[in-house]
Design a protein around this motif. Structure first.
Motif, PDB file in Angstrom:
ATOM      1  N   LEU A   1       0.391  -1.153  -0.187  1.00 19.40           N
ATOM      2  CA  LEU A   1      -0.090   0.588  -0.155  1.00 19.40           C
ATOM      3  C   LEU A   1       1.106   1.454   0.189  1.00 19.40           C
ATOM      4  O   LEU A   1       0.517   2.338  -0.752  1.00 19.40           O
ATOM      5  CB  LEU A   1      -0.804  -0.370   0.963  1.00 19.40           C
ATOM      6  CG  LEU A   1      -2.434  -0.608   0.831  1.00 19.40           C
ATOM      7  CD1 LEU A   1      -3.101  -1.065   2.862  1.00 19.40           C
ATOM      8  CD2 LEU A   1      -3.119  -0.168  -0.260  1.00 19.40           C
ATOM      9  N   ASP A   2       2.192   1.089   0.554  1.00 20.46           N
ATOM     10  CA  ASP A   2       2.906   2.191   1.042  1.00 20.46           C
ATOM     11  C   ASP A   2       3.382   2.264  -1.065  1.00 20.46           C
ATOM     12  O   ASP A   2       4.109   3.514  -1.527  1.00 20.46           O
ATOM     13  CB  ASP A   2       3.875   2.094   1.877  1.00 20.46           C
ATOM     14  CG  ASP A   2       3.404   2.430   3.270  1.00 20.46           C
ATOM     15  OD1 ASP A   2       1.922   3.388   3.007  1.00 20.46           O
ATOM     16  OD2 ASP A   2       3.895   1.905   4.176  1.00 20.46           O
ATOM     17  N   LEU A   3       4.101   1.187  -1.564  1.00 21.25           N
ATOM     18  CA  LEU A   3       5.034   1.228  -2.741  1.00 21.25           C
ATOM     19  C   LEU A   3       4.747   1.347  -4.395  1.00 21.25           C
ATOM     20  O   LEU A   3       4.751   1.655  -4.961  1.00 21.25           O
ATOM     21  CB  LEU A   3       5.409  -0.006  -2.905  1.00 21.25           C
ATOM     22  CG  LEU A   3       6.570  -0.765  -1.471  1.00 21.25           C
ATOM     23  CD1 LEU A   3       6.815  -1.486  -2.112  1.00 21.25           C
ATOM     24  CD2 LEU A   3       7.335   0.800  -1.485  1.00 21.25           C
ATOM     25  N   TYR A   4       2.727   1.179  -3.902  1.00 22.50           N
ATOM     26  CA  TYR A   4       1.883   1.172  -5.619  1.00 22.50           C
ATOM     27  C   TYR A   4       0.784   2.117  -4.719  1.00 22.50           C
ATOM     28  O   TYR A   4       0.263   1.955  -3.946  1.00 22.50           O
ATOM     29  CB  TYR A   4       1.456   0.008  -5.652  1.00 22.50           C
ATOM     30  CG  TYR A   4       2.934  -0.986  -5.886  1.00 22.50           C
ATOM     31  CD1 TYR A   4       2.894  -1.344  -7.072  1.00 22.50           C
ATOM     32  CD2 TYR A   4       3.477  -1.738  -5.458  1.00 22.50           C
ATOM     33  CE1 TYR A   4       4.068  -2.118  -7.861  1.00 22.50           C
ATOM     34  CE2 TYR A   4       4.025  -2.733  -5.497  1.00 22.50           C
ATOM     35  CZ  TYR A   4       4.555  -3.443  -6.508  1.00 22.50           C
ATOM     36  OH  TYR A   4       5.725  -3.630  -7.638  1.00 22.50           O
ATOM     37  N   ASP A   5       0.071   3.103  -5.753  1.00 26.38           N
ATOM     38  CA  ASP A   5      -0.659   3.838  -6.037  1.00 26.38           C
ATOM     39  C   ASP A   5      -1.567   2.879  -6.352  1.00 26.38           C
ATOM     40  O   ASP A   5      -2.752   3.408  -5.034  1.00 26.38           O
ATOM     41  CB  ASP A   5      -1.034   4.374  -7.449  1.00 26.38           C
ATOM     42  CG  ASP A   5       0.456   5.311  -7.228  1.00 26.38           C
ATOM     43  OD1 ASP A   5       0.668   5.905  -6.325  1.00 26.38           O
ATOM     44  OD2 ASP A   5       0.839   6.085  -8.835  1.00 26.38           O
ATOM     45  N   ASP A   6      -2.319   1.814  -6.648  1.00 28.51           N
ATOM     46  CA  ASP A   6      -2.881   0.830  -7.178  1.00 28.51           C
ATOM     47  C   ASP A   6      -1.937  -0.488  -7.027  1.00 28.51           C
ATOM     48  O   ASP A   6      -2.571  -1.257  -7.982  1.00 28.51           O
ATOM     49  CB  ASP A   6      -4.028   1.639  -8.099  1.00 28.51           C
ATOM     50  CG  ASP A   6      -4.907   1.070  -8.335  1.00 28.51           C
ATOM     51  OD1 ASP A   6      -5.251  -0.406  -7.094  1.00 28.51           O
ATOM     52  OD2 ASP A   6      -6.222   0.751  -8.902  1.00 28.51           O
ATOM     53  N   PRO A   7      -2.514  -1.334  -5.787  1.00 26.21           N
ATOM     54  CA  PRO A   7      -1.579  -2.226  -5.525  1.00 26.21           C
ATOM     55  C   PRO A   7      -2.510  -3.369  -6.194  1.00 26.21           C
ATOM     56  O   PRO A   7      -1.797  -4.194  -7.230  1.00 26.21           O
ATOM     57  CB  PRO A   7      -1.381  -2.232  -4.191  1.00 26.21           C
ATOM     58  CG  PRO A   7      -1.750  -1.071  -3.135  1.00 26.21           C
ATOM     59  CD  PRO A   7      -2.503  -0.368  -4.226  1.00 26.21           C
ATOM     60  N   ARG A   8      -4.517  -3.686  -5.888  1.00 27.54           N
ATOM     61  CA  ARG A   8      -4.671  -4.492  -7.144  1.00 27.54           C
ATOM     62  C   ARG A   8      -4.665  -4.435  -8.399  1.00 27.54           C
ATOM     63  O   ARG A   8      -4.621  -5.688  -8.608  1.00 27.54           O
ATOM     64  CB  ARG A   8      -6.426  -4.344  -6.894  1.00 27.54           C
ATOM     65  CG  ARG A   8      -6.049  -4.475  -5.376  1.00 27.54           C
ATOM     66  CD  ARG A   8      -7.874  -3.796  -5.131  1.00 27.54           C
ATOM     67  NE  ARG A   8      -9.128  -4.196  -3.909  1.00 27.54           N
ATOM     68  CZ  ARG A   8      -7.939  -3.771  -2.391  1.00 27.54           C
ATOM     69  NH1 ARG A   8      -7.676  -2.384  -2.479  1.00 27.54           N
ATOM     70  NH2 ARG A   8      -8.584  -3.823  -1.107  1.00 27.54           N
ATOM     71  N   GLN A   9      -4.767  -3.926  -8.945  1.00 27.46           N
ATOM     72  CA  GLN A   9      -4.326  -2.915 -10.235  1.00 27.46           C
ATOM     73  C   GLN A   9      -2.934  -3.418 -10.705  1.00 27.46           C
ATOM     74  O   GLN A   9      -2.701  -4.411 -11.953  1.00 27.46           O
ATOM     75  CB  GLN A   9      -5.028  -1.557 -10.626  1.00 27.46           C
ATOM     76  CG  GLN A   9      -4.714  -0.815 -12.411  1.00 27.46           C
ATOM     77  CD  GLN A   9      -5.312  -2.311 -12.940  1.00 27.46           C
ATOM     78  OE1 GLN A   9      -7.176  -2.172 -12.296  1.00 27.46           O
ATOM     79  NE2 GLN A   9      -5.472  -3.177 -13.715  1.00 27.46           N
TER      80      GLN A   9
END
Ligand code: GLU
Length: 305
Positions: free
Chosen positions: A125-133
């Motif tokens: 969650l800290d590394l990616y803007d949208d981890p699901r995508q």
């Protein structure tokens, strides 16, 4: 017909003749609806060949297998810094254990326990803007298949009954190892566990770990060779919870299981193999999946040892 096709067909038929044991996971109510007698296998080689038998084209819930992909997504960005938040020691405990966390001051023993995967989800969650995508993009790039996605029914079912994961994420937060809102972390982890794939898609995805961290066409490069070596080491030592030693002893391949009944294993520089059979043994690993892989590495004499 290649030897691999003949071998997987013969072991598949052997297993169907023998009685299967174990129960389908029911602590996630939706998982209990699956046909317990399903058995599928797919093997993909580094030469680009693939083979399949039984229910290899049926989609199933990959569950904990996704923890390997979650870890890879964090590891590729953070490198060794990641190990400040989670260890790489086999836990010797069940997948959902809370037992050692207090003693270990909130640092999960490894990233493939539920506690470890929750910490990794927090990191993503800290590394990616949208981890699901980012996860879906990764799967699409690896498999070329846009249809792979989250299963909202399985995810909702687990969210409504995931008492231990609620406890784990709150406990981790109280011990200072969750930065984001605990519910956001819990939801990301369970959405990722709900991903459905078939055996071929899974074998193709794990080709990354048989092929130095990249797809066969070299277009998707997730990990470098050194990181891939370490991912395989963690799969070997921690991929099967408190049955990791038994799996290494009987099968001799790095791999990961999930409570949906899937197991995927790799022989680096050779192949990746996915088996799906929903009945689980008492340790939460697929009964027939384990039997299949044990017979496969015994008959082919192909393992890392
Ligand atoms: N979603 C499952 C859980 O957190 C994954 C467990 C597993 O596949 O081992 O309980």
């Amino acid at each position: 017909m290649s030897d691999y096709q003949k071998i997987i067909e013969h072991i598949h038929d052997d297993l169907l003749r023998r009685k299967s044991y174990g129960e389908v996971a029911s602590y996630i109510p939706e998982l209990a609806h699956v046909d317990a007698e399903k058995l599928g296998v797919s093997l993909a080689t580094v030469n680009g060949d693939y083979f399949g038998v039984g229910d290899w084209q049926d989609q199933f819930s990959i569950q904990s297998i996704v923890k390997v992909l979650l870890l890879s997504m964090a590891y590729t960005k953070l490198g060794g810094q990641l190990w400040q938040r989670v260890g790489v020691e086999p836990s010797g405990t069940p997948f959902n254990s809370l037992g050692t966390l207090e003693h270990d001051k909130g640092i999960p023993r490894n990233p493939f326990s539920n506690a470890g995967a929750l910490v990794i989800s927090d990191i993503l969650l800290d590394l990616y803007d949208d981890p699901r995508q980012a996860m879906l993009d990764l799967l699409k790039n690896i498999t070329g298949d846009k249809s792979i996605g989250f299963d909202p029914i399985i995810a909702a079912s687990e969210k409504a009954h995931g008492y231990r994961n609620v406890a784990l994420v709150n406990f981790l937060k109280s011990l200072g190892n969750i930065n984001n809102d605990e519910e956001v972390v819990f939801n990301l982890y369970l959405d990722c566990c709900s991903i459905s794939m078939n055996c071929l898609q899974l074998a193709r995805t794990f080709m990354l770990f048989a092929n130095h961290g990249q797809t066969l066409d070299g277009k998707t490069h997730l990990l470098n060779p050194s990181q891939t070596k370490r991912m395989n080491a963690i799969m070997l030592t921690c991929g099967f919870y408190d049955e990791a030693g038994d799996f290494a002893y009987k099968v001799g391949l790095p791999g990961k299981s999930g409570v949906g009944g899937g197991i995927v294993a790799v022989l680096p520089q050779h192949f990746s193999v996915a088996v799906w059979s929903p009945r689980l043994n008492e340790k939460g690993n697929s009964y027939r999946g384990l039997k299949f892989l044990e017979q496969f590495t015994t008959e082919t004499e192909q393992s890392i040892f």
